[in-house]
Design a protein around this motif. Structure first.
Motif, PDB file in Angstrom:
ATOM      1  N   ALA A 126       0.815  -1.236  -0.149  1.00 28.16           N
ATOM      2  CA  ALA A 126      -0.150   0.033  -0.025  1.00 28.16           C
ATOM      3  C   ALA A 126       0.880   1.198  -0.175  1.00 28.16           C
ATOM      4  O   ALA A 126       0.556   2.245  -0.793  1.00 28.16           O
ATOM      5  CB  ALA A 126      -1.019  -0.016   1.282  1.00 28.16           C
ATOM      6  N   ALA A 127       1.766   1.431   0.790  1.00 25.50           N
ATOM      7  CA  ALA A 127       2.877   2.633   0.878  1.00 25.50           C
ATOM      8  C   ALA A 127       3.545   2.612  -0.462  1.00 25.50           C
ATOM      9  O   ALA A 127       3.724   3.815  -0.758  1.00 25.50           O
ATOM     10  CB  ALA A 127       3.718   2.470   1.994  1.00 25.50           C
ATOM     11  N   MET A 128       4.020   1.431  -1.014  1.00 23.51           N
ATOM     12  CA  MET A 128       4.615   1.881  -2.037  1.00 23.51           C
ATOM     13  C   MET A 128       3.936   2.325  -3.234  1.00 23.51           C
ATOM     14  O   MET A 128       4.269   3.159  -4.269  1.00 23.51           O
ATOM     15  CB  MET A 128       5.285   0.521  -2.506  1.00 23.51           C
ATOM     16  CG  MET A 128       6.377   0.487  -3.723  1.00 23.51           C
ATOM     17  SD  MET A 128       7.762   1.651  -3.544  1.00 23.51           S
ATOM     18  CE  MET A 128       8.313   1.883  -5.283  1.00 23.51           C
ATOM     19  N   GLY A 129       2.574   1.590  -3.542  1.00 19.98           N
ATOM     20  CA  GLY A 129       1.707   1.992  -4.323  1.00 19.98           C
ATOM     21  C   GLY A 129       1.244   3.353  -4.278  1.00 19.98           C
ATOM     22  O   GLY A 129       1.140   4.219  -5.409  1.00 19.98           O
ATOM     23  N   LEU A 130       1.107   4.067  -3.018  1.00 16.35           N
ATOM     24  CA  LEU A 130       0.720   5.525  -2.750  1.00 16.35           C
ATOM     25  C   LEU A 130       1.928   6.155  -3.320  1.00 16.35           C
ATOM     26  O   LEU A 130       1.867   7.220  -3.779  1.00 16.35           O
ATOM     27  CB  LEU A 130       0.345   5.445  -1.361  1.00 16.35           C
ATOM     28  CG  LEU A 130      -0.591   6.815  -1.209  1.00 16.35           C
ATOM     29  CD1 LEU A 130      -1.678   6.774  -1.697  1.00 16.35           C
ATOM     30  CD2 LEU A 130      -0.761   6.683   0.361  1.00 16.35           C
ATOM     31  N   ALA A 131       3.174   5.794  -2.935  1.00 22.35           N
ATOM     32  CA  ALA A 131       4.463   6.552  -3.223  1.00 22.35           C
ATOM     33  C   ALA A 131       4.490   6.526  -4.545  1.00 22.35           C
ATOM     34  O   ALA A 131       4.797   8.037  -5.132  1.00 22.35           O
ATOM     35  CB  ALA A 131       5.616   6.165  -2.664  1.00 22.35           C
ATOM     36  N   PHE A 132       4.233   5.585  -5.129  1.00 22.01           N
ATOM     37  CA  PHE A 132       4.508   5.821  -6.705  1.00 22.01           C
ATOM     38  C   PHE A 132       3.160   6.739  -7.274  1.00 22.01           C
ATOM     39  O   PHE A 132       3.807   7.575  -8.186  1.00 22.01           O
ATOM     40  CB  PHE A 132       4.224   4.391  -7.450  1.00 22.01           C
ATOM     41  CG  PHE A 132       4.117   4.519  -8.809  1.00 22.01           C
ATOM     42  CD1 PHE A 132       5.251   4.491  -9.524  1.00 22.01           C
ATOM     43  CD2 PHE A 132       3.026   4.354  -9.655  1.00 22.01           C
ATOM     44  CE1 PHE A 132       5.406   4.354 -10.849  1.00 22.01           C
ATOM     45  CE2 PHE A 132       3.063   4.478 -11.050  1.00 22.01           C
ATOM     46  CZ  PHE A 132       4.035   4.457 -11.755  1.00 22.01           C
TER      47      PHE A 132
END
Length: 209
Positions: A126-132
């Motif tokens: 979730a965090a990586m997707g949101l960061a992207f």
């Protein structure tokens, strides 16, 4: 699977709670598993302990959306960075069984499930997707629904950065409420005669001369 897909993990988790309505659907391990999808290996690793851990991550993700919605760009990035540090991702190149027209694998980036526990795996994705999403499209593409009391999270993918609501339903509800508010204001301004200021005119009685 493109990395943009994973940003929806954050939205799904945040929207399991509606604070203003005192609603929370994240109350069981089954609810946790539903966030992953029934076929996910990480979902099968979920236990009752993950319910509390998921709620903690949910609060931190909502804080990211709230900061972005308030225009606090640096704070939103700092909060997201803290999640990325705590829950690192494991990127892999994957082809699965997908082939192109020439029979070659369709290689793409994939975020592998975290080996420790279900919460860590989901939080990392979730965090990586949101960061992207944030770095690709901008902090102002993260928002909270303006149709009170909803406040669900959403990702703005509109071409003119105009999205303000999490769904068509909330947009319709907000438009109806705004329309009714305008009509009430017009009614209050019209006075006891029922005529608006724009249409009412003083008339002078005609007398015979």
């Amino acid at each position: 699977m493109e990395l943009a897909y994973y940003s929806d993990y954050a939205v799904r988790l945040v929207n399991t709670e509606e604070p203003a309505r005192n609603k929370d659907s994240l109350t069981s391990v089954e609810a946790v598993r539903e966030l992953f999808g029934a076929s996910s290996q990480a979902a099968r690793r979920a236990t009752d302990s993950d319910v509390t851990r998921f709620r903690s991550v949910r609060g931190r993700l909502r804080a990211v959306f709230a900061a972005a919605d308030a225009g606090e760009e640096t704070r939103a990035v700092d909060l997201l960075n803290s999640l990325l540090l705590e829950f690192p991702v494991s990127p892999q190149i994957s082809g699965h069984d997908h082939r192109d027209e020439d029979g070659r694998p369709k290689w793409h980036m994939h975020l592998a499930d975290h080996p420790s526990n279900a919460t860590a795996g989901y939080a990392a994705i979730a965090a990586m997707g949101l960061a992207f999403h944030l770095t690709e499209y901008g902090v102002d593409r993260l928002g909270l629904c303006q149709a009170a009391p909803c406040r669900n999270a959403y990702l703005d993918t509109s071409t003119n950065r105009s999205r303000r609501y999490c769904s068509d339903r909330c947009a319709t509800r907000a438009n109806v409420a705004a329309y009714r508010a305008r009509k009430r204001l017009e009614s209050e301004r019209s006075g006891p005669t029922g005529r608006t200021a724009e249409t009412s005119q003083e008339t002078t009685p005609v007398t015979d001369r």
